[in-house]
Design an enzyme around this catalytic site. Structure first.
Site, PDB file in Angstrom:
ATOM      1  N   GLU A  47       0.864  -1.194   0.000  1.00 52.94           N
ATOM      2  CA  GLU A  47       0.000   0.000   0.000  1.00 52.94           C
ATOM      3  C   GLU A  47       0.900   1.244   0.000  1.00 52.94           C
ATOM      4  O   GLU A  47       1.975   1.227   0.618  1.00 52.94           O
ATOM      5  CB  GLU A  47      -0.844  -0.006   1.288  1.00 52.94           C
ATOM      6  CG  GLU A  47      -1.651   1.264   1.551  1.00 52.94           C
ATOM      7  CD  GLU A  47      -2.225   1.305   2.981  1.00 52.94           C
ATOM      8  OE1 GLU A  47      -1.561   0.814   3.932  1.00 52.94           O
ATOM      9  OE2 GLU A  47      -3.342   1.842   3.136  1.00 52.94           O
ATOM     10  N   ASN A 110      -6.886   6.401  -1.683  1.00 56.98           N
ATOM     11  CA  ASN A 110      -5.820   5.439  -1.409  1.00 56.98           C
ATOM     12  C   ASN A 110      -6.079   4.277  -2.372  1.00 56.98           C
ATOM     13  O   ASN A 110      -7.030   3.518  -2.197  1.00 56.98           O
ATOM     14  CB  ASN A 110      -5.923   4.993   0.061  1.00 56.98           C
ATOM     15  CG  ASN A 110      -4.751   4.118   0.471  1.00 56.98           C
ATOM     16  OD1 ASN A 110      -4.075   3.532  -0.358  1.00 56.98           O
ATOM     17  ND2 ASN A 110      -4.536   4.020   1.772  1.00 56.98           N
ATOM     18  N   LYS A 127      -9.429   2.252  -1.832  1.00 60.17           N
ATOM     19  CA  LYS A 127      -9.638   1.695  -0.490  1.00 60.17           C
ATOM     20  C   LYS A 127     -10.982   2.129   0.103  1.00 60.17           C
ATOM     21  O   LYS A 127     -11.295   3.328   0.173  1.00 60.17           O
ATOM     22  CB  LYS A 127      -8.492   2.141   0.413  1.00 60.17           C
ATOM     23  CG  LYS A 127      -8.461   1.523   1.795  1.00 60.17           C
ATOM     24  CD  LYS A 127      -7.173   1.931   2.508  1.00 60.17           C
ATOM     25  CE  LYS A 127      -7.000   1.368   3.876  1.00 60.17           C
ATOM     26  NZ  LYS A 127      -5.713   1.748   4.492  1.00 60.17           N
ATOM     27  N   GLU A 146      -5.783   8.828   7.758  1.00 61.21           N
ATOM     28  CA  GLU A 146      -6.351   8.412   6.463  1.00 61.21           C
ATOM     29  C   GLU A 146      -7.722   9.038   6.228  1.00 61.21           C
ATOM     30  O   GLU A 146      -8.079   9.356   5.098  1.00 61.21           O
ATOM     31  CB  GLU A 146      -6.443   6.887   6.393  1.00 61.21           C
ATOM     32  CG  GLU A 146      -5.086   6.244   6.193  1.00 61.21           C
ATOM     33  CD  GLU A 146      -5.190   4.805   5.744  1.00 61.21           C
ATOM     34  OE1 GLU A 146      -5.825   4.532   4.715  1.00 61.21           O
ATOM     35  OE2 GLU A 146      -4.612   3.952   6.442  1.00 61.21           O
ATOM     36  N   CYS A 172      -4.852  -2.898   2.774  1.00 68.17           N
ATOM     37  CA  CYS A 172      -4.557  -2.827   4.202  1.00 68.17           C
ATOM     38  C   CYS A 172      -5.746  -3.101   5.107  1.00 68.17           C
ATOM     39  O   CYS A 172      -6.152  -4.235   5.289  1.00 68.17           O
ATOM     40  CB  CYS A 172      -3.899  -1.490   4.532  1.00 68.17           C
ATOM     41  SG  CYS A 172      -3.130  -1.551   6.172  1.00 68.17           S
ATOM     42  N   ASN A 197       0.331  -1.030   5.325  1.00 67.40           N
ATOM     43  CA  ASN A 197       1.273  -0.301   6.196  1.00 67.40           C
ATOM     44  C   ASN A 197       0.651  -0.377   7.579  1.00 67.40           C
ATOM     45  O   ASN A 197      -0.332   0.327   7.857  1.00 67.40           O
ATOM     46  CB  ASN A 197       1.362   1.185   5.837  1.00 67.40           C
ATOM     47  CG  ASN A 197       2.154   1.478   4.587  1.00 67.40           C
ATOM     48  OD1 ASN A 197       3.304   1.895   4.644  1.00 67.40           O
ATOM     49  ND2 ASN A 197       1.529   1.289   3.441  1.00 67.40           N
TER      50      ASN A 197
HETATM   51  N1  CDV Z   1      -2.889   1.491   6.606  1.00 72.38           N
HETATM   52  C1  CDV Z   1      -3.814   0.857   7.351  1.00 72.38           C
HETATM   53  O1  CDV Z   1      -4.951   0.683   6.916  1.00 72.38           O
HETATM   54  N2  CDV Z   1      -3.459   0.453   8.573  1.00 72.38           N
HETATM   55  C2  CDV Z   1      -4.363  -0.169   9.517  1.00 72.38           C
HETATM   56  C3  CDV Z   1      -3.991   0.163  10.922  1.00 72.38           C
HETATM   57  C4  CDV Z   1      -4.260   1.550  11.270  1.00 72.38           C
HETATM   58  C5  CDV Z   1      -4.714  -0.697  11.934  1.00 72.38           C
HETATM   59  C6  CDV Z   1      -4.398  -1.684   9.361  1.00 72.38           C
HETATM   60  O2  CDV Z   1      -5.503  -2.224   9.338  1.00 72.38           O
HETATM   61  O3  CDV Z   1      -3.360  -2.325   9.340  1.00 72.38           O
END
Ligand code: CDV
Length: 313
Positions: A47, A110, A127, A146, A172, A197
């Protein structure tokens, strides 16, 4: 006939604030070559793979924020990656911050793209499950903004016929939501690829790292099994200017087993030869959706977001 796809989770080590796109793209190309040399046809990058994980920083100047976004894809910085992929005949998934304009209004997403072995973009995903907050939280080591810097994705969860199978994407935090995978599975997805991430610490709750890694694996393993699909997750890992992101990039089989995983928190290519038909026996029996799903009882899932407990007696 067995359908085989050798895939690579190309984990990235840290990208510091000062690092430019050109340096990052060189690292991506090096991993592309490594994956190609081991016979992979698809490489999954993380990501927001072109910059540091900027949602950790509070920013007010729109120009400063927009500097983390791509206004075209490919663009001069990423064109060498597309060219290398086309030369090698290898496809890739790439996450990046997308700035586009619709009817004169800037829109920030994103985003991830799926690029085929000819270097053509065949799919785009934005996203949906944006984590974090839009306001500045005082007295924490980092923010997770975000909800400030991105809009909720507007493309749903499409799938594409590519790489010899049916492919889906998410990003993510989406991996923690069963709806993400089920919607793609209902369209026949056989492999879902994603980048992430994930900070090593939780700013809202004292949570040990082993538990954070457990939840990461738990979600992807459950999703793989419950939908009879492959799931490939690729991290941006390590310490970015002192801020930790965990690794744990892995490839999960439709059985729910992790069949390959990263050993480091740096640039690392994790590969596996996937049989796209492996999930068939799961989808034909225990998770035969057509035979066993009871949608007449699932209405609440799309009718409400929050929890509504029964009234006190
Ligand atoms: N970049 C993300 O979406 N990170 C989230 C964190 C904040 C929990 C994740 O689900 O990994």
């Amino acid at each position: 006939m067995t359908r085989i796809l050798k895939v690579a989770a190309a984990q990235l080590g840290p990208i510091h604030l000062a690092e430019g796109r050109a340096q990052v793209v060189e690292r991506l190309i090096a991993m592309l070559h490594q994956a190609d040399a081991s016979g992979c046809r698809l490489v999954v990058f993380p990501e927001l793979a072109l910059t540091t994980f900027f949602p950790r920083y509070w920013m007010e100047d729109p120009a400063e924020i927009d500097a983390f976004f791509e206004t075209a894809m490919p663009n001069p910085a990423t064109q060498p990656l597309f060219d290398a992929a086309a030369r090698l005949g290898i496809g890739f998934y790439l996450g990046y911050a997308e700035l586009t304009e619709e009817n004169g209004t800037p829109r920030h997403f994103n985003t991830s793209i799926l690029v085929d072995g000819a270097g053509a973009i065949i799919g785009k995903y934005r996203k949906v499950h944006l984590p974090g907050h839009a306001h500045r939280i005082p007295d924490v080591a980092f923010q997770h903004l975000e909800k400030r810097y991105f809009e909720v994705g507007d493309l749903g969860f499409p799938v594409w016929r590519a790489f010899g199978g049916v492919m889906g994407m998410c990003i993510c935090n989406d991996r923690r939501w069963p709806e993400t995978f089920r919607v793609m599975a209902l369209q026949g997805a056989e492999m879902v690829v994603l980048g992430y991430n994930t900070p090593t610490t939780n700013i809202h709750h004292d949570e040990p790292l082993h538990l954070r890694m457990f939840h990461h694996r738990l979600c992807m393993q459950a999703a793989a099994y419950q939908n009879g699909m492959w799931v490939v997750g690729s991290a941006k890992a390590g310490k970015e200017d002192g801020h930790g992101l965990y690794g744990g990039s892995c490839i999960v089989a439709p059985t729910g087993e992790i069949v390959a995983q990263a050993m480091t928190e740096g640039d690392e290519v994790v590969t596996y030869t996937c049989d796209l038909d492996l999930g068939n026996y799961i989808k034909e029996v225990i998770f035969n959706f057509a035979a066993h799903r009871r949608i007449e009882h699932y209405g609440l899932i799309t009718e409400q977001t929050g929890v509504v407990p029964p009234e006190d007696a």
